[in-house]
Write a protein that holds these residues in place. Structure first.
Motif, PDB file in Angstrom:
ATOM      1  N   UNK A   1       0.867  -1.144  -0.108  1.00 27.28           N
ATOM      2  CA  UNK A   1      -0.054  -0.119   0.014  1.00 27.28           C
ATOM      3  C   UNK A   1       0.757   1.246   0.080  1.00 27.28           C
ATOM      4  N   UNK A   2       0.425   2.208  -0.771  1.00 29.40           N
ATOM      5  CA  UNK A   2       1.235   3.244  -1.044  1.00 29.40           C
ATOM      6  C   UNK A   2       0.315   4.460  -0.865  1.00 29.40           C
ATOM      7  N   UNK A   3       0.901   5.922  -0.289  1.00 26.13           N
ATOM      8  CA  UNK A   3       0.184   6.884  -0.248  1.00 26.13           C
ATOM      9  C   UNK A   3       0.878   7.974  -0.780  1.00 26.13           C
ATOM     10  N   UNK A   4       0.067   9.109  -1.413  1.00 23.30           N
ATOM     11  CA  UNK A   4       0.377  10.043  -1.984  1.00 23.30           C
ATOM     12  C   UNK A   4       0.786  11.190  -1.166  1.00 23.30           C
ATOM     13  N   UNK A   5       2.054  11.648  -1.232  1.00 25.60           N
ATOM     14  CA  UNK A   5       2.436  12.976  -0.615  1.00 25.60           C
ATOM     15  C   UNK A   5       3.302  13.893  -1.401  1.00 25.60           C
ATOM     16  N   UNK A   6       3.760  14.768  -0.494  1.00 21.32           N
ATOM     17  CA  UNK A   6       4.386  15.926  -1.496  1.00 21.32           C
ATOM     18  C   UNK A   6       5.640  15.568  -2.244  1.00 21.32           C
ATOM     19  N   UNK A   7       6.386  14.317  -1.554  1.00 21.04           N
ATOM     20  CA  UNK A   7       7.591  13.768  -2.252  1.00 21.04           C
ATOM     21  C   UNK A   7       7.144  12.647  -3.337  1.00 21.04           C
ATOM     22  N   UNK A   8       5.765  12.328  -3.564  1.00 21.87           N
ATOM     23  CA  UNK A   8       5.425  11.288  -4.236  1.00 21.87           C
ATOM     24  C   UNK A   8       4.801  10.161  -3.600  1.00 21.87           C
ATOM     25  N   UNK A   9       4.669   9.029  -4.166  1.00 26.37           N
ATOM     26  CA  UNK A   9       4.326   8.057  -3.593  1.00 26.37           C
ATOM     27  C   UNK A   9       5.168   7.591  -2.458  1.00 26.37           C
ATOM     28  N   UNK A  10       4.566   7.168  -1.369  1.00 23.25           N
ATOM     29  CA  UNK A  10       5.591   6.528  -0.109  1.00 23.25           C
ATOM     30  C   UNK A  10       5.013   5.165   0.566  1.00 23.25           C
ATOM     31  N   UNK A  11       5.677   4.556   1.333  1.00 24.25           N
ATOM     32  CA  UNK A  11       5.294   3.619   1.961  1.00 24.25           C
ATOM     33  C   UNK A  11       4.721   4.228   3.570  1.00 24.25           C
TER      34      UNK A  11
ATOM     35  N   UNK B   1      -8.885   4.852 -11.666  1.00 23.66           N
ATOM     36  CA  UNK B   1      -8.521   5.953 -11.197  1.00 23.66           C
ATOM     37  C   UNK B   1      -8.567   5.771  -9.564  1.00 23.66           C
ATOM     38  N   UNK B   2      -7.562   6.381  -8.873  1.00 21.70           N
ATOM     39  CA  UNK B   2      -7.204   6.405  -7.551  1.00 21.70           C
ATOM     40  C   UNK B   2      -7.148   7.904  -6.961  1.00 21.70           C
ATOM     41  N   UNK B   3      -7.216   7.917  -5.809  1.00 22.74           N
ATOM     42  CA  UNK B   3      -7.155   9.446  -5.115  1.00 22.74           C
ATOM     43  C   UNK B   3      -5.761   9.381  -4.550  1.00 22.74           C
ATOM     44  N   UNK B   4      -5.699   9.529  -3.203  1.00 23.52           N
ATOM     45  CA  UNK B   4      -4.309   9.667  -2.430  1.00 23.52           C
ATOM     46  C   UNK B   4      -3.543   8.148  -1.944  1.00 23.52           C
ATOM     47  N   UNK B   5      -4.346   7.294  -1.970  1.00 21.13           N
ATOM     48  CA  UNK B   5      -3.841   5.670  -2.059  1.00 21.13           C
ATOM     49  C   UNK B   5      -4.111   5.036  -3.076  1.00 21.13           C
TER      50      UNK B   5
ATOM     51  N   UNK C   1       7.368  -3.645 -13.424  1.00 25.76           N
ATOM     52  CA  UNK C   1       6.738  -4.818 -13.041  1.00 25.76           C
ATOM     53  C   UNK C   1       5.500  -4.814 -12.268  1.00 25.76           C
ATOM     54  N   UNK C   2       5.433  -3.600 -11.920  1.00 28.29           N
ATOM     55  CA  UNK C   2       4.447  -3.264 -10.959  1.00 28.29           C
ATOM     56  C   UNK C   2       3.142  -3.106 -11.606  1.00 28.29           C
ATOM     57  N   UNK C   3       1.869  -3.494 -11.004  1.00 28.89           N
ATOM     58  CA  UNK C   3       0.462  -3.189 -11.445  1.00 28.89           C
ATOM     59  C   UNK C   3      -0.017  -2.564 -10.137  1.00 28.89           C
ATOM     60  N   UNK C   4      -0.751  -1.478 -10.709  1.00 33.46           N
ATOM     61  CA  UNK C   4      -1.429  -0.384  -9.553  1.00 33.46           C
ATOM     62  C   UNK C   4      -2.797  -0.563  -9.576  1.00 33.46           C
ATOM     63  N   UNK C   5      -3.498  -0.523  -8.327  1.00 31.42           N
ATOM     64  CA  UNK C   5      -5.030  -0.588  -8.224  1.00 31.42           C
ATOM     65  C   UNK C   5      -5.411   0.262  -7.102  1.00 31.42           C
ATOM     66  N   UNK C   6      -6.619   0.819  -7.406  1.00 31.53           N
ATOM     67  CA  UNK C   6      -7.244   1.658  -6.477  1.00 31.53           C
ATOM     68  C   UNK C   6      -7.605   0.575  -5.192  1.00 31.53           C
ATOM     69  N   UNK C   7      -7.378   1.117  -3.989  1.00 30.75           N
ATOM     70  CA  UNK C   7      -7.240   0.193  -2.705  1.00 30.75           C
ATOM     71  C   UNK C   7      -8.619  -0.438  -2.188  1.00 30.75           C
TER      72      UNK C   7
END
Length: 399
Positions: A247-257, A273-277, A358-364
């Protein structure tokens, strides 16, 4: 034949809907695999195609011929649908020889010409059981019994062959042998087939298309390559081998753990589409142990982790690590990491890396957890295990 079509198929057991308004098509000569966990409705769908379960609603046609229509009260009996069926439990008559078991569908259909014309012998030869024709099922191994069951399913040259998890009762070596044999037979004979399994390796090896099911519905229907490369949801990604979830969260520096480490995904965005997670999915083969960030390939993401456990597997270690409170699995090459990993203690600091591609991203908010099964009392085959009763019922109707 012009193919097989299912429209609006709905099947309930009591208050539980097991197949939910399902649409599915099978082209003539196509091998379609129904893939999913126990309880997702795949075996019940198969049994509806066979006429072994009566749906509450829907339409099923074999070419131009309607075999089931709830609105028009059409329900063609199993032995008149011209199908072959191969069961998980083999479902061979114990008191009949292999010859008579294979020939049973011809006998039920009144095909005396085929019985006398060597159809049984030809079917047995296709699966390398011609030397077993005068034996009884109790005198055969599990692999031999399943090959006999395959021969019985093909002997009458049916319009559609249905496979209900036929390899699940075999050991690993026999499973691979019979799987290859089924694949070769399909290539040679070109029969249409629907194959039920929960095993992704079987699905990828056999299917022209995969129908991944979830709670009685189709989650994705596509070729094995497209499903592998572009899973349509986190549920599909998890089921076809992308077991690592971060799980990743969007912050000022970008995506973070969760621990605040920045994860540079190279501009990749979620498939939906996803928001900040966001949830990142990875296969264990795409995640690597690295001794330092400098040793990782250029542009790879490197994250700090702690060692949870490791298991020796010959040329590799099966390794479980913790990254920001989430456990991820990977394989570590013994030649590269064996010297230090062998003595590494649980809780030791390590680093893991992966390529953003290699990553696939999905809305949580997508349901990433596969179904654990629907408890439906008294419904043999509804959750993936056909059972002797269901199997012998099919045999007696000639499939």
């Amino acid at each position: 034949m012009s193919g097989f079509n299912v429209q609006g198929l709905t099947k309930r057991f009591g208050a539980t809907t097991v197949v939910d308004d399902l649409d599915l098509s099978v082209e003539d000569g196509e091998f379609v695999v129904l893939l999913g966990p126990s309880g997702c409705g795949k075996t019940t769908t198969l049994r509806c195609l066979a006429g072994l379960e009566r749906p509450e609603a829907g339409h099923i046609s074999f070419g131009d011929r309607t075999v089931f229509d709830s609105g028009k009260h059409v329900d063609v009996s199993t032995h008149k649908r011209n199908i072959g069926m191969v069961f998980q439990s083999y479902a061979l008559w114990p008191h009949l020889t292999v010859r008579k078991n294979i020939g049973y569908p011809l006998k039920v259909r009144g095909r005396k010409d085929a019985l006398k014309g060597g159809a049984v012998e030809r079917a047995a030869e296709m699966v390398d059981t011609q030397m077993l024709l005068d034996r009884y099922p109790a005198q055969l191994s599990g692999g031999q019994q399943q090959r006999v069951a395959v021969a019985r399913g093909l002997v009458a040259e049916p319009d559609l062959v249905l496979f209900d998890e036929p390899l699940s009762n075999l050991d690993a070596r026999l499973r691979d042998q019979v799987r290859t044999q089924i694949h070769q037979l399909h290539q040679r004979l070109g029969f249409s087939a629907v194959f039920v399994t929960h095993d992704q390796s079987e699905a990828f090896a056999l299917g022209d298309r995969l129908a991944i099911m979830k709670a009685g519905r189709l989650e994705q229907l596509d070729t094995p390559q497209r499903v592998f490369d572009e899973p349509g949801s986190e549920y599909v990604a998890a089921f076809i081998g992308m077991g690592n979830r971060l799980e990743l969260t969007r912050g000022e520096a970008g995506w973070t753990t969760a621990s605040g480490e920045v994860v540079d995904l190279g501009g990749r965005t979620p498939e939906r589409g996803a928001g900040d997670r966001v949830v990142a999915r990875l296969r264990k083969q795409d995640l690597h142990l690295v001794r330092s960030a400098e040793q990782a390939p250029a542009h790879h993401v490197v994250l700090g982790a702690t060692l949870v456990t490791k298991e020796f597997g010959g040329r590799h270690y099966d390794v479980l690590v913790d990254v920001a409170g989430q456990q991820l699995s990977l394989e570590a090459d013994t030649r590269e990491h064996g010297a230090w990993l062998r003595d590494a203690a649980e809780g030791a600091p390590v680093q893991v890396g992966f390529a953003p591609s290699d990553v696939r991203l999905f809305a949580p908010d997508l349901d990433e957890r596969p179904q654990t099964g629907l408890a439906v009392a008294g419904t043999a085959g509804s959750t993936g295990g056909t059972g002797t009763t269901g199997g012998l019922r099919a045999v007696t109707t000639g499939v």
